[in-house]
Design a protein around this motif. Structure first.
Motif, PDB file in Angstrom:
ATOM      1  N   GLY A 172       0.822  -1.179   0.119  1.00 34.61           N
ATOM      2  CA  GLY A 172       0.169   0.185  -0.090  1.00 34.61           C
ATOM      3  C   GLY A 172       0.969   1.318  -0.028  1.00 34.61           C
ATOM      4  O   GLY A 172       0.478   2.384  -0.648  1.00 34.61           O
ATOM      5  N   TYR A 173       2.024   1.179   0.630  1.00 32.71           N
ATOM      6  CA  TYR A 173       2.876   2.513   0.796  1.00 32.71           C
ATOM      7  C   TYR A 173       3.525   2.906  -0.665  1.00 32.71           C
ATOM      8  O   TYR A 173       3.621   3.802  -0.960  1.00 32.71           O
ATOM      9  CB  TYR A 173       3.700   2.270   1.785  1.00 32.71           C
ATOM     10  CG  TYR A 173       4.964   3.259   1.735  1.00 32.71           C
ATOM     11  CD1 TYR A 173       4.608   4.565   2.178  1.00 32.71           C
ATOM     12  CD2 TYR A 173       6.259   3.140   1.329  1.00 32.71           C
ATOM     13  CE1 TYR A 173       5.615   5.663   2.155  1.00 32.71           C
ATOM     14  CE2 TYR A 173       7.143   4.095   1.271  1.00 32.71           C
ATOM     15  CZ  TYR A 173       6.957   5.301   1.686  1.00 32.71           C
ATOM     16  OH  TYR A 173       7.612   6.392   1.646  1.00 32.71           O
ATOM     17  N   LYS A 174       4.092   1.621  -1.179  1.00 31.17           N
ATOM     18  CA  LYS A 174       4.514   1.799  -2.569  1.00 31.17           C
ATOM     19  C   LYS A 174       3.614   2.338  -3.355  1.00 31.17           C
ATOM     20  O   LYS A 174       4.037   3.496  -4.306  1.00 31.17           O
ATOM     21  CB  LYS A 174       5.118   0.642  -3.167  1.00 31.17           C
ATOM     22  CG  LYS A 174       6.261  -0.151  -2.431  1.00 31.17           C
ATOM     23  CD  LYS A 174       6.929  -1.230  -3.305  1.00 31.17           C
ATOM     24  CE  LYS A 174       6.112  -2.516  -3.131  1.00 31.17           C
ATOM     25  NZ  LYS A 174       6.831  -3.421  -4.065  1.00 31.17           N
ATOM     26  N   ARG A 175       2.319   1.842  -3.511  1.00 31.90           N
ATOM     27  CA  ARG A 175       1.212   2.476  -4.391  1.00 31.90           C
ATOM     28  C   ARG A 175       1.054   3.841  -4.063  1.00 31.90           C
ATOM     29  O   ARG A 175       0.926   4.894  -4.958  1.00 31.90           O
ATOM     30  CB  ARG A 175       0.014   1.747  -4.392  1.00 31.90           C
ATOM     31  CG  ARG A 175      -1.135   2.327  -5.301  1.00 31.90           C
ATOM     32  CD  ARG A 175      -2.267   1.262  -5.226  1.00 31.90           C
ATOM     33  NE  ARG A 175      -2.747   0.875  -3.972  1.00 31.90           N
ATOM     34  CZ  ARG A 175      -2.405  -0.107  -3.279  1.00 31.90           C
ATOM     35  NH1 ARG A 175      -1.828  -1.172  -3.747  1.00 31.90           N
ATOM     36  NH2 ARG A 175      -3.022  -0.478  -2.113  1.00 31.90           N
ATOM     37  N   LEU A 176       0.960   4.245  -2.777  1.00 29.14           N
ATOM     38  CA  LEU A 176       0.800   5.741  -2.265  1.00 29.14           C
ATOM     39  C   LEU A 176       1.975   6.660  -2.680  1.00 29.14           C
ATOM     40  O   LEU A 176       1.847   7.719  -3.144  1.00 29.14           O
ATOM     41  CB  LEU A 176       0.492   5.829  -0.894  1.00 29.14           C
ATOM     42  CG  LEU A 176       0.234   7.331  -0.169  1.00 29.14           C
ATOM     43  CD1 LEU A 176      -1.022   7.892  -0.605  1.00 29.14           C
ATOM     44  CD2 LEU A 176       0.193   7.295   1.301  1.00 29.14           C
ATOM     45  N   LEU A 177       3.204   6.156  -2.402  1.00 31.01           N
ATOM     46  CA  LEU A 177       4.635   6.819  -2.895  1.00 31.01           C
ATOM     47  C   LEU A 177       4.517   7.134  -4.611  1.00 31.01           C
ATOM     48  O   LEU A 177       5.058   8.429  -4.686  1.00 31.01           O
ATOM     49  CB  LEU A 177       5.571   5.976  -2.396  1.00 31.01           C
ATOM     50  CG  LEU A 177       6.997   6.596  -2.589  1.00 31.01           C
ATOM     51  CD1 LEU A 177       7.006   8.219  -1.751  1.00 31.01           C
ATOM     52  CD2 LEU A 177       8.029   5.849  -2.283  1.00 31.01           C
ATOM     53  N   ASP A 178       4.192   6.132  -5.228  1.00 30.12           N
ATOM     54  CA  ASP A 178       4.156   6.335  -6.626  1.00 30.12           C
ATOM     55  C   ASP A 178       3.197   7.380  -6.908  1.00 30.12           C
ATOM     56  O   ASP A 178       3.329   8.263  -8.103  1.00 30.12           O
ATOM     57  CB  ASP A 178       3.766   5.114  -7.076  1.00 30.12           C
ATOM     58  CG  ASP A 178       4.819   4.006  -7.327  1.00 30.12           C
ATOM     59  OD1 ASP A 178       6.194   4.388  -6.898  1.00 30.12           O
ATOM     60  OD2 ASP A 178       4.740   2.738  -7.279  1.00 30.12           O
ATOM     61  N   GLU A 179       2.160   7.775  -6.442  1.00 29.09           N
ATOM     62  CA  GLU A 179       1.134   8.767  -6.662  1.00 29.09           C
ATOM     63  C   GLU A 179       1.527  10.119  -6.210  1.00 29.09           C
ATOM     64  O   GLU A 179       1.145  10.955  -6.693  1.00 29.09           O
ATOM     65  CB  GLU A 179      -0.463   8.344  -5.657  1.00 29.09           C
ATOM     66  CG  GLU A 179      -0.971   7.111  -6.462  1.00 29.09           C
ATOM     67  CD  GLU A 179      -2.151   6.704  -5.728  1.00 29.09           C
ATOM     68  OE1 GLU A 179      -2.438   7.629  -4.814  1.00 29.09           O
ATOM     69  OE2 GLU A 179      -2.721   5.907  -6.087  1.00 29.09           O
ATOM     70  N   ARG A 180       2.086  10.289  -4.941  1.00 33.53           N
ATOM     71  CA  ARG A 180       2.566  11.385  -4.296  1.00 33.53           C
ATOM     72  C   ARG A 180       3.730  11.763  -4.875  1.00 33.53           C
ATOM     73  O   ARG A 180       3.896  12.985  -5.216  1.00 33.53           O
ATOM     74  CB  ARG A 180       2.520  11.232  -2.891  1.00 33.53           C
ATOM     75  CG  ARG A 180       1.471  10.863  -2.239  1.00 33.53           C
ATOM     76  CD  ARG A 180       0.416  11.936  -2.186  1.00 33.53           C
ATOM     77  NE  ARG A 180      -0.890  11.742  -1.248  1.00 33.53           N
ATOM     78  CZ  ARG A 180      -0.881  11.826  -0.099  1.00 33.53           C
ATOM     79  NH1 ARG A 180      -0.056  12.182   0.579  1.00 33.53           N
ATOM     80  NH2 ARG A 180      -2.157  11.591   0.456  1.00 33.53           N
ATOM     81  N   HIS A 181       4.877  10.910  -4.782  1.00 33.51           N
ATOM     82  CA  HIS A 181       6.354  11.243  -5.189  1.00 33.51           C
ATOM     83  C   HIS A 181       6.786  10.260  -6.296  1.00 33.51           C
ATOM     84  O   HIS A 181       7.491   9.298  -5.858  1.00 33.51           O
ATOM     85  CB  HIS A 181       7.179  11.376  -4.247  1.00 33.51           C
ATOM     86  CG  HIS A 181       6.740  12.282  -2.885  1.00 33.51           C
ATOM     87  ND1 HIS A 181       6.571  13.787  -3.141  1.00 33.51           N
ATOM     88  CD2 HIS A 181       5.962  12.007  -1.796  1.00 33.51           C
ATOM     89  CE1 HIS A 181       6.042  14.120  -1.985  1.00 33.51           C
ATOM     90  NE2 HIS A 181       5.792  13.048  -1.149  1.00 33.51           N
ATOM     91  N   PRO A 182       6.323  10.371  -7.531  1.00 30.28           N
ATOM     92  CA  PRO A 182       6.875   9.330  -8.500  1.00 30.28           C
ATOM     93  C   PRO A 182       8.513   9.379  -8.681  1.00 30.28           C
ATOM     94  O   PRO A 182       9.022  10.415  -8.566  1.00 30.28           O
ATOM     95  CB  PRO A 182       6.102   9.748  -9.641  1.00 30.28           C
ATOM     96  CG  PRO A 182       5.729  11.286  -9.715  1.00 30.28           C
ATOM     97  CD  PRO A 182       5.473  11.318  -8.067  1.00 30.28           C
ATOM     98  N   ASP A 183       8.770   8.133  -9.015  1.00 29.30           N
ATOM     99  CA  ASP A 183      10.335   8.196  -9.651  1.00 29.30           C
ATOM    100  C   ASP A 183      11.232   8.309  -8.134  1.00 29.30           C
ATOM    101  O   ASP A 183      12.356   8.695  -8.508  1.00 29.30           O
ATOM    102  CB  ASP A 183      10.568   9.055 -10.746  1.00 29.30           C
ATOM    103  CG  ASP A 183       9.740   8.819 -11.937  1.00 29.30           C
ATOM    104  OD1 ASP A 183       9.619   7.740 -12.012  1.00 29.30           O
ATOM    105  OD2 ASP A 183       9.674   9.733 -12.588  1.00 29.30           O
ATOM    106  N   THR A 184      10.555   8.108  -7.262  1.00 32.25           N
ATOM    107  CA  THR A 184      11.302   8.288  -5.782  1.00 32.25           C
ATOM    108  C   THR A 184      11.966   6.938  -5.585  1.00 32.25           C
ATOM    109  O   THR A 184      11.448   5.834  -5.395  1.00 32.25           O
ATOM    110  CB  THR A 184      10.622   8.629  -4.465  1.00 32.25           C
ATOM    111  OG1 THR A 184      10.106   9.862  -4.925  1.00 32.25           O
ATOM    112  CG2 THR A 184      11.532   8.903  -3.294  1.00 32.25           C
TER     113      THR A 184
END
Length: 216
Positions: A172-184
Protein backbone atom coordinates in the motif's frame (compact mmCIF):
# COMPACT_ATOMS: atom_id res chain seq x y z
CA UNK A 1 -6.70 150.72 41.10
CA UNK A 2 -3.98 149.17 39.04
CA UNK A 3 -4.68 147.70 35.64
CA UNK A 4 -2.28 144.79 35.93
CA UNK A 5 -1.84 142.11 38.60
CA UNK A 6 1.56 141.43 39.96
CA UNK A 7 3.42 138.50 38.25
CA UNK A 8 2.45 135.07 39.63
CA UNK A 9 4.48 131.99 38.84
CA UNK A 10 2.32 129.38 37.27
CA UNK A 11 2.75 125.66 37.80
CA UNK A 12 4.52 123.63 35.13
CA UNK A 13 2.80 120.94 33.13
CA UNK A 14 4.74 118.29 35.02
CA UNK A 15 3.50 119.59 38.34
CA UNK A 16 -0.01 119.75 37.02
CA UNK A 17 0.22 116.01 35.88
CA UNK A 18 1.72 115.02 39.19
CA UNK A 19 -1.11 116.83 40.94
CA UNK A 20 -3.61 114.83 38.97
CA UNK A 21 -2.00 111.45 39.96
CA UNK A 22 -3.49 109.95 43.08
CA UNK A 23 -1.35 109.83 46.18
CA UNK A 24 -1.73 106.09 46.53
CA UNK A 25 -0.28 105.51 43.04
CA UNK A 26 2.73 107.62 43.86
CA UNK A 27 3.24 105.68 47.10
CA UNK A 28 3.15 102.33 45.21
CA UNK A 29 5.71 103.53 42.71
CA UNK A 30 8.03 104.55 45.51
CA UNK A 31 7.65 101.23 47.34
CA UNK A 32 8.10 98.82 44.39
CA UNK A 33 10.11 95.70 45.28
CA UNK A 34 13.69 95.58 44.28
CA UNK A 35 13.13 92.38 42.28
CA UNK A 36 11.06 94.19 39.65
CA UNK A 37 13.66 96.80 39.05
CA UNK A 38 16.64 94.48 39.23
CA UNK A 39 18.06 93.05 36.04
CA UNK A 40 17.39 89.33 35.34
CA UNK A 41 20.18 87.02 36.42
CA UNK A 42 22.21 85.43 33.68
CA UNK A 43 22.01 81.63 33.30
CA UNK A 44 25.43 80.10 33.37
CA UNK A 45 26.01 76.86 31.42
CA UNK A 46 27.82 73.96 33.12
CA UNK A 47 31.40 73.58 32.07
CA UNK A 48 31.98 71.04 29.33
CA UNK A 49 34.04 67.94 30.15
CA UNK A 50 37.30 67.77 28.38
CA UNK A 51 38.22 64.27 27.20
CA UNK A 52 41.64 63.31 28.32
CA UNK A 53 43.35 61.01 25.80
CA UNK A 54 44.24 57.62 27.18
CA UNK A 55 47.84 56.80 27.53
CA UNK A 56 49.01 53.88 25.42
CA UNK A 57 49.86 50.77 27.35
CA UNK A 58 52.42 49.73 24.79
CA UNK A 59 53.64 50.24 21.27
CA UNK A 60 51.15 50.00 18.40
CA UNK A 61 51.28 46.47 16.88
CA UNK A 62 52.32 46.14 13.28
CA UNK A 63 49.98 44.97 10.55
CA UNK A 64 51.46 41.47 10.57
CA UNK A 65 51.07 41.17 14.33
CA UNK A 66 47.45 42.40 14.21
CA UNK A 67 46.64 39.89 11.46
CA UNK A 68 48.25 37.08 13.44
CA UNK A 69 46.24 38.04 16.56
CA UNK A 70 43.02 38.08 14.53
CA UNK A 71 43.71 34.64 13.06
CA UNK A 72 44.48 33.33 16.54
CA UNK A 73 41.07 34.53 17.74
CA UNK A 74 39.30 32.95 14.75
CA UNK A 75 41.32 29.71 14.75
CA UNK A 76 42.88 29.28 18.18
CA UNK A 77 45.77 26.90 18.56
CA UNK A 78 44.56 23.72 20.26
CA UNK A 79 46.35 21.00 22.10
CA UNK A 80 46.14 17.46 20.61
CA UNK A 81 43.50 16.49 23.15
CA UNK A 82 41.41 19.58 22.46
CA UNK A 83 41.81 19.00 18.72
CA UNK A 84 40.49 15.43 19.04
CA UNK A 85 37.48 16.65 21.02
CA UNK A 86 36.79 19.37 18.45
CA UNK A 87 37.02 16.84 15.57
CA UNK A 88 34.67 14.42 17.35
CA UNK A 89 32.19 17.22 18.00
CA UNK A 90 32.35 18.32 14.36
CA UNK A 91 31.74 14.75 13.15
CA UNK A 92 28.77 14.36 15.50
CA UNK A 93 27.26 17.60 14.26
CA UNK A 94 27.80 16.55 10.64
CA UNK A 95 26.09 13.19 11.27
CA UNK A 96 23.19 14.90 13.02
CA UNK A 97 22.74 17.35 10.16
CA UNK A 98 22.87 14.56 7.58
CA UNK A 99 20.37 12.48 9.59
CA UNK A 100 18.00 15.43 9.91
CA UNK A 101 18.23 16.02 6.18
CA UNK A 102 17.36 12.38 5.49
CA UNK A 103 14.52 12.37 8.03
CA UNK A 104 12.98 15.46 6.44
CA UNK A 105 12.86 13.84 3.01
CA UNK A 106 9.32 13.59 1.58
CA UNK A 107 9.35 9.79 1.21
CA UNK A 108 10.31 9.19 4.86
CA UNK A 109 7.84 11.79 6.10
CA UNK A 110 5.08 10.06 4.13
CA UNK A 111 6.19 6.64 5.44
CA UNK A 112 6.08 7.78 9.07
CA UNK A 113 2.57 9.15 8.63
CA UNK A 114 1.52 5.97 6.83
CA UNK A 115 2.68 3.80 9.76
CA UNK A 116 1.51 6.13 12.55
CA UNK A 117 -2.06 6.23 11.28
CA UNK A 118 -2.48 2.43 11.76
CA UNK A 119 -2.56 -0.13 14.53
CA UNK A 120 0.18 -2.67 13.90
CA UNK A 121 0.80 -6.10 15.39
CA UNK A 122 4.54 -5.45 15.38
CA UNK A 123 4.34 -2.68 17.97
CA UNK A 124 2.89 -5.20 20.47
CA UNK A 125 5.33 -7.92 19.44
CA UNK A 126 8.15 -7.01 21.82
CA UNK A 127 5.99 -6.75 24.99
CA UNK A 128 4.19 -9.96 24.01
CA UNK A 129 7.46 -11.81 23.45
CA UNK A 130 8.73 -10.76 26.89
CA UNK A 131 5.55 -12.06 28.52
CA UNK A 132 5.66 -15.29 26.48
CA UNK A 133 9.30 -15.93 27.39
CA UNK A 134 8.52 -15.40 31.09
CA UNK A 135 5.53 -17.81 30.86
CA UNK A 136 7.63 -20.43 29.10
CA UNK A 137 10.26 -20.30 31.85
CA UNK A 138 7.56 -20.76 34.51
CA UNK A 139 5.91 -23.74 32.82
CA UNK A 140 9.18 -25.41 31.87
CA UNK A 141 9.80 -26.08 35.59
CA UNK A 142 6.50 -27.93 35.84
CA UNK A 143 7.61 -30.31 33.07
CA UNK A 144 4.40 -29.66 31.17
CA UNK A 145 5.48 -29.78 27.52
CA UNK A 146 1.99 -29.10 26.12
CA UNK A 147 1.73 -25.63 27.66
CA UNK A 148 5.28 -24.74 26.59
CA UNK A 149 4.54 -25.77 23.00
CA UNK A 150 1.31 -23.76 22.97
CA UNK A 151 3.09 -20.69 24.28
CA UNK A 152 5.87 -21.09 21.70
CA UNK A 153 3.29 -21.45 18.93
CA UNK A 154 1.62 -18.25 20.10
CA UNK A 155 4.89 -16.38 19.79
CA UNK A 156 5.51 -17.66 16.27
CA UNK A 157 1.92 -16.85 15.33
CA UNK A 158 2.36 -13.22 16.40
CA UNK A 159 5.58 -12.99 14.42
CA UNK A 160 3.86 -14.39 11.30
CA UNK A 161 0.98 -11.92 11.65
CA UNK A 162 3.47 -9.07 11.92
CA UNK A 163 5.26 -10.12 8.74
CA UNK A 164 1.97 -10.51 6.82
CA UNK A 165 0.71 -7.10 7.96
CA UNK A 166 4.02 -5.43 7.08
CA UNK A 167 3.93 -6.98 3.58
CA UNK A 168 0.41 -5.62 3.02
CA UNK A 169 1.43 -2.22 4.36
CA UNK A 170 4.50 -2.14 2.12
CA UNK A 171 2.41 -2.75 -0.99
CA UNK A 172 0.00 0.00 0.00
CA UNK A 173 2.82 2.42 0.77
CA UNK A 174 4.56 1.83 -2.56
CA UNK A 175 1.33 2.58 -4.40
CA UNK A 176 0.83 5.77 -2.37
CA UNK A 177 4.45 6.84 -2.88
CA UNK A 178 4.15 6.43 -6.65
CA UNK A 179 1.06 8.65 -6.59
CA UNK A 180 2.52 11.37 -4.36
CA UNK A 181 6.23 11.30 -5.31
CA UNK A 182 6.80 9.32 -8.52
CA UNK A 183 10.27 8.08 -9.47
CA UNK A 184 11.42 8.21 -5.83
CA UNK A 185 13.98 5.51 -4.92
CA UNK A 186 12.63 3.00 -2.40
CA UNK A 187 15.93 1.61 -1.18
CA UNK A 188 16.02 1.15 2.61
CA UNK A 189 12.40 2.19 3.11
CA UNK A 190 11.10 -1.30 3.95
CA UNK A 191 13.50 -1.68 6.90
CA UNK A 192 12.61 1.86 7.96
CA UNK A 193 8.94 0.83 7.94
CA UNK A 194 9.70 -2.33 9.93
CA UNK A 195 11.66 -0.43 12.60
CA UNK A 196 8.95 2.24 12.82
CA UNK A 197 6.16 -0.34 13.14
CA UNK A 198 8.12 -2.40 15.67
CA UNK A 199 8.64 0.55 18.02
CA UNK A 200 5.90 1.38 20.52
CA UNK A 201 4.11 4.49 19.33
CA UNK A 202 4.99 6.49 22.45
CA UNK A 203 8.75 6.00 21.91
CA UNK A 204 8.91 6.61 18.17
CA UNK A 205 11.36 9.25 16.94
CA UNK A 206 10.52 11.62 15.35
CA UNK A 207 7.31 11.74 17.35
CA UNK A 208 4.08 10.96 15.46
CA UNK A 209 2.37 14.05 14.11
CA UNK A 210 -0.81 12.29 12.99
CA UNK A 211 -3.41 10.37 15.00
CA UNK A 212 -4.56 6.82 14.43
CA UNK A 213 -7.22 6.56 11.74
CA UNK A 214 -6.62 10.06 10.36
CA UNK A 215 -6.23 10.61 6.65
CA UNK A 216 -2.75 11.28 5.33
Amino acid sequence: MALFRPYERTKSSGDRIAGLTPKEERAKRKTRPAEETAEPAKVTEPPTKVKVPRKKSGPTPSRREAEAARMERLHPTLTPREQRKADARARAEARANAWDKVERSPERTLLRDFVDTRWTVAEFLMPAMILIMAAMMVFMRSNDATISVAIGSLMWGLLALSVIQLAIMWRGYKRLLDERHPDTPKRGLFMYMFNRALMIRRFRQPSPRIGRGEAI
